[in-house]
Enzyme design. Structure first.
Site, mmCIF file in Angstrom:
data_model
loop_
_atom_site.group_PDB
_atom_site.id
_atom_site.type_symbol
_atom_site.label_atom_id
_atom_site.label_comp_id
_atom_site.label_asym_id
_atom_site.label_seq_id
_atom_site.Cartn_x
_atom_site.Cartn_y
_atom_site.Cartn_z
ATOM 1 N N ASP A 143 0.841 -1.198 0.000
ATOM 2 C CA ASP A 143 0.000 0.000 0.000
ATOM 3 C C ASP A 143 0.877 1.250 0.000
ATOM 4 O O ASP A 143 1.681 1.442 0.927
ATOM 5 C CB ASP A 143 -0.890 -0.027 1.242
ATOM 6 C CG ASP A 143 -2.033 0.956 1.173
ATOM 7 O OD1 ASP A 143 -2.168 1.664 0.165
ATOM 8 O OD2 ASP A 143 -2.816 1.022 2.146
ATOM 9 N N ASP A 144 0.727 2.075 -1.017
ATOM 10 C CA ASP A 144 1.491 3.332 -1.133
ATOM 11 C C ASP A 144 3.000 3.097 -1.162
ATOM 12 O O ASP A 144 3.782 3.922 -0.676
ATOM 13 C CB ASP A 144 1.168 4.290 0.015
ATOM 14 C CG ASP A 144 -0.194 4.963 -0.138
ATOM 15 O OD1 ASP A 144 -0.958 4.552 -1.035
ATOM 16 O OD2 ASP A 144 -0.491 5.883 0.645
ATOM 17 N N CYS A 184 -5.986 4.236 -4.051
ATOM 18 C CA CYS A 184 -6.222 2.871 -3.574
ATOM 19 C C CYS A 184 -7.393 2.117 -4.193
ATOM 20 O O CYS A 184 -7.206 1.076 -4.833
ATOM 21 C CB CYS A 184 -6.416 2.900 -2.061
ATOM 22 S SG CYS A 184 -5.017 3.568 -1.138
ATOM 23 N N ARG A 211 -7.319 -1.322 -6.687
ATOM 24 C CA ARG A 211 -7.682 -2.641 -6.176
ATOM 25 C C ARG A 211 -8.801 -3.272 -7.002
ATOM 26 O O ARG A 211 -8.817 -4.492 -7.215
ATOM 27 C CB ARG A 211 -8.081 -2.527 -4.699
ATOM 28 C CG ARG A 211 -6.906 -2.179 -3.821
ATOM 29 C CD ARG A 211 -7.278 -1.551 -2.483
ATOM 30 N NE ARG A 211 -6.078 -0.936 -1.955
ATOM 31 C CZ ARG A 211 -5.168 -1.570 -1.216
ATOM 32 N NH1 ARG A 211 -5.364 -2.840 -0.889
ATOM 33 N NH2 ARG A 211 -4.092 -0.955 -0.801
ATOM 34 N N LYS A 239 -6.094 -5.170 3.972
ATOM 35 C CA LYS A 239 -6.894 -4.005 3.561
ATOM 36 C C LYS A 239 -7.768 -4.343 2.358
ATOM 37 O O LYS A 239 -7.262 -4.660 1.288
ATOM 38 C CB LYS A 239 -5.945 -2.845 3.219
ATOM 39 C CG LYS A 239 -6.647 -1.615 2.657
ATOM 40 C CD LYS A 239 -5.650 -0.508 2.369
ATOM 41 C CE LYS A 239 -6.307 0.679 1.689
ATOM 42 N NZ LYS A 239 -5.364 1.787 1.473
ATOM 43 N N HIS A 250 -10.874 -2.269 1.107
ATOM 44 C CA HIS A 250 -11.068 -0.955 0.482
ATOM 45 C C HIS A 250 -11.821 -0.999 -0.846
ATOM 46 O O HIS A 250 -11.564 -0.215 -1.758
ATOM 47 C CB HIS A 250 -9.728 -0.231 0.310
ATOM 48 C CG HIS A 250 -9.887 1.258 0.441
ATOM 49 N ND1 HIS A 250 -8.833 2.137 0.369
ATOM 50 C CD2 HIS A 250 -10.984 2.019 0.655
ATOM 51 C CE1 HIS A 250 -9.263 3.367 0.532
ATOM 52 N NE2 HIS A 250 -10.586 3.318 0.709
ATOM 53 N N SER A 288 -9.055 1.777 4.431
ATOM 54 C CA SER A 288 -7.729 2.236 4.828
ATOM 55 C C SER A 288 -7.665 2.468 6.339
ATOM 56 O O SER A 288 -8.626 2.962 6.942
ATOM 57 C CB SER A 288 -7.396 3.532 4.074
ATOM 58 O OG SER A 288 -6.073 3.932 4.337
ATOM 59 N N HIS A 309 1.312 2.465 4.050
ATOM 60 C CA HIS A 309 0.408 3.613 4.089
ATOM 61 C C HIS A 309 0.518 4.336 5.439
ATOM 62 O O HIS A 309 0.784 3.720 6.470
ATOM 63 C CB HIS A 309 -1.018 3.119 3.865
ATOM 64 C CG HIS A 309 -2.028 4.171 3.539
ATOM 65 N ND1 HIS A 309 -2.450 5.133 4.441
ATOM 66 C CD2 HIS A 309 -2.716 4.411 2.396
ATOM 67 C CE1 HIS A 309 -3.361 5.905 3.865
ATOM 68 N NE2 HIS A 309 -3.541 5.488 2.617
ATOM 69 N N ASP A 362 -0.245 -0.929 -4.884
ATOM 70 C CA ASP A 362 -1.458 -0.339 -5.445
ATOM 71 C C ASP A 362 -1.230 0.992 -6.145
ATOM 72 O O ASP A 362 -1.940 1.339 -7.090
ATOM 73 C CB ASP A 362 -2.539 -0.182 -4.373
ATOM 74 C CG ASP A 362 -2.158 0.791 -3.260
ATOM 75 O OD1 ASP A 362 -0.960 1.119 -3.104
ATOM 76 O OD2 ASP A 362 -3.064 1.217 -2.515
ATOM 77 N N ASN A 363 -0.259 1.764 -5.687
ATOM 78 C CA ASN A 363 0.034 3.070 -6.305
ATOM 79 C C ASN A 363 1.332 3.600 -5.729
ATOM 80 O O ASN A 363 1.931 2.980 -4.847
ATOM 81 C CB ASN A 363 -1.107 4.085 -6.087
ATOM 82 C CG ASN A 363 -1.559 4.221 -4.648
ATOM 83 O OD1 ASN A 363 -2.670 3.819 -4.293
ATOM 84 N ND2 ASN A 363 -0.709 4.770 -3.792
ATOM 85 N N LYS A 376 2.049 9.447 -5.651
ATOM 86 C CA LYS A 376 0.627 9.149 -5.488
ATOM 87 C C LYS A 376 -0.248 10.309 -5.952
ATOM 88 O O LYS A 376 0.069 11.469 -5.724
ATOM 89 C CB LYS A 376 0.347 8.834 -4.014
ATOM 90 C CG LYS A 376 -1.084 8.436 -3.702
ATOM 91 C CD LYS A 376 -1.249 8.030 -2.250
ATOM 92 C CE LYS A 376 -2.685 7.628 -1.946
ATOM 93 N NZ LYS A 376 -2.865 7.174 -0.546
#
Length: 506
Positions: free
Chosen positions: A30-31, A70, A74, A124, A126, A151, A230, A282-283, A303
């Site tokens: 995540d991130d 996010c 996903r 997660k 989301h 999140s 994240h 994810d990003n 991001k």
């Protein structure tokens, strides 16, 4: 004993013949930025388990997610379709969101279940909660789920402990909403979540799932969308204070430790040689958090943006004895994971427009990608503006550029939110092999071959947009505070939102 043989088909494509269907472990950070892992060049990240996967597997240098935030990313990962088709846009889903990933979308879990796969998600989600848990993983093909349904910053956190012994979380997170819950399937087990013990719970759940499936000789699909790295970063005693990168490094190390536990379990249960493990994120990194926000390496911005730093991610595929160690510069995407898993399992593809292609020739032959182009939509895609950018071969064309608050604090003036929407006609064109940092746009006037490239890009753009039908926006359905998850009376500790007549699910 599992027997795997690789043979060449008459069509010269690779066939994978196995005595039993392969297992799949999908690891989703995540991130996490392109430059955050040790195996992708970060000098002080301690990620020994991911580094081992990269050394023993195939490392992707040109791997992309589909959105710089996010929820849309996903949705695309699990369906093999751009988020604009499923309607998971603009932005992200919230605790009280009315919408979610539509139930008529087909996830990887739903593709594999008809073949007898056990399926589990941990971490997660989301992709929506909804009334009575409408959009939870257990309604989307997963037999089991343990995790936070959105999140972990989407609830007050300033009084919560993120590092031992009692270091409070950095920042305030989202105020005015319920504290973050930990859910098992569709039941809230803890609210607020205990961050110091969360990763241990995830690791135990995931390793038990692997061991149970292996003991039953049942093929399995494990989806581990980690909360790390994240904001706000957290870590339990096994990682806190043990990295060289402060809170961000500790969170990254904790995720890496869990991955190490999963790999050890695959080995101990004897299924590792029949399991494809795939890792990505994810990003891009949330640069506004500075040292707590991660690194895109030499890529531009992060991001929230459609520059390379927002959507180009680390990618690692590992399958001992089947995938040869190496590096591929072929273009691939999270969209390609569903078609690849389906092909390897012998599963039927959903009868809808898919945007992914199978990666088997890349994975097993280190061959060419079937992917001609990668499309870049912004956080808030619309039919009015369409695509913001396209990567075609080694070239990338930007039709619009825009900064984002998530990428503030970087000295590059194109990255923060004050860099407002700017159209480009003709588009900005970059050669990503020569200039992966997108610093030097090519000149149509001085480089005549660029005109031919632009014509091809415009053809690809027109062909793609002719097939794009925007789904109803799920995020635009709004929120309802009554949908925010609130635990039952037996939950401990009990948040102030819980009352005897105010339980979840509702």
């Amino acid at each position: 004993m599992n027997l795997i043989r690789l043979t060449s088909c008459l069509s010269s494509l690779l066939c994978v013949i196995s005595a039993s269907p392969p297992n799949f472990v999908l690891l989703f950070a995540d991130d996490l930025g392109f430059g955050d892992l040790g195996c992708f060049g970060h000098p002080s990240s301690l990620t020994p388990n991911l580094d081992r996967l990269a050394a023993g597997g195939l490392r992707f240098t040109d791997f992309y997610c589909t959105s710089p935030v996010c929820s849309p990313s996903r949705a695309s990962l699990l369906t093999g379709r751009y988020q604009t088709r499923s309607g998971v846009y603009p932005g992200v889903l919230y605790p009280g969101s009315i919408g979610g990933l539509p139930l008529n979308e087909t996830t990887i879990a739903e593709v594999l279940k008809p073949l007898g796969y056990a399926t589990a998600a941990v971490g997660k989600w989301h992709l929506g909660l909804g009334a009575n848990g409408t959009f939870l993983p257990t309604r989307q093909g997963f037999d089991q789920y343990l995790g936070i349904p959105y999140s972990h910053d989407m609830g007050p956190c300033h009084n919560l402990t993120c590092f031992p012994p009692d270091v409070k979380c950095f920042g305030f997170c989202d105020l005015g909403t319920v504290t973050v819950p930990l859910m098992h399937n569709e039941v809230i087990k803890q609210q607020p979540v205990d961050f110091l013990d969360l990763e241990r719970a995830y690791s135990d759940f995931a390793t038990n799932f692997i061991a149970s499936s292996a003991s039953k000789k049942q093929p399995f699909f494990l989806y581990y969308p980690s909360h790390h790295t994240h904001y706000p970063q957290y870590a339990g005693p096994g990682a806190a204070g043990h990295s060289l990168r402060g809170p961000f490094g500790d969170a990254l190390m904790e995720m890496d430790n869990t991955i190490g536990n999963l790999m050890a379990t695959l080995e101990q249960t004897g299924v590792i040689n029949n399991t494809l493990v795939f890792f990505t994120s994810d990003n891009g990194p949330e640069l506004m958090r500075r040292a707590r926000g991660g690194s895109a390496g030499l890529l531009k911005c992060g991001k929230g943006t459609t520059y390379e730093g927002g959507m180009r991610e680390p990618g690692i595929a590992y399958w001992p004895g089947t995938i040869k160690p190496g590096v591929t510069h072929e273009m691939a995407s999270t969209l390609d994971i569903l078609p690849t898993f389906a092909a390897l399992a012998g599963a039927k593809l959903p009868p809808v427009m898919l945007d992914g292609v199978d990666m088997m020739d890349i994975l097993f032959n280190q061959g060419k990608s079937k992917r001609e182009a990668m499309m870049f939509y912004p956080v808030d895609p619309s039919e009015q503006y369409g695509l913001f950018a396209i990567r075609f071969g080694k070239y990338k064309a930007h039709f619009y550029t825009q900064g984002a608050a998530h990428s503030s604090s970087t000295p590059d003036p194109d990255c923060p939110a004050i860099a407002t929407l700017k159209p480009h006609d003709p588009p900005l064109i970059f050669d990503l092999e020569d200039d992966p940092s997108e610093n030097y746009p090519l000149s149509l006037k001085d480089q005549p071959h660029v005109q031919a490239v632009l014509e091809e890009i415009m053809r690809v753009k027109a062909d793609f947009e002719a097939t794009m039908v925007f789904g109803q926006s799920q995020v635009s359905k709004g929120t309802d505070p009554a949908l925010e998850p609130c635990c039952n009376p037996e939950c401990s500790p009990q948040p102030s939102c819980c009352h005897s007549d105010n339980h979840f699910p509702r």
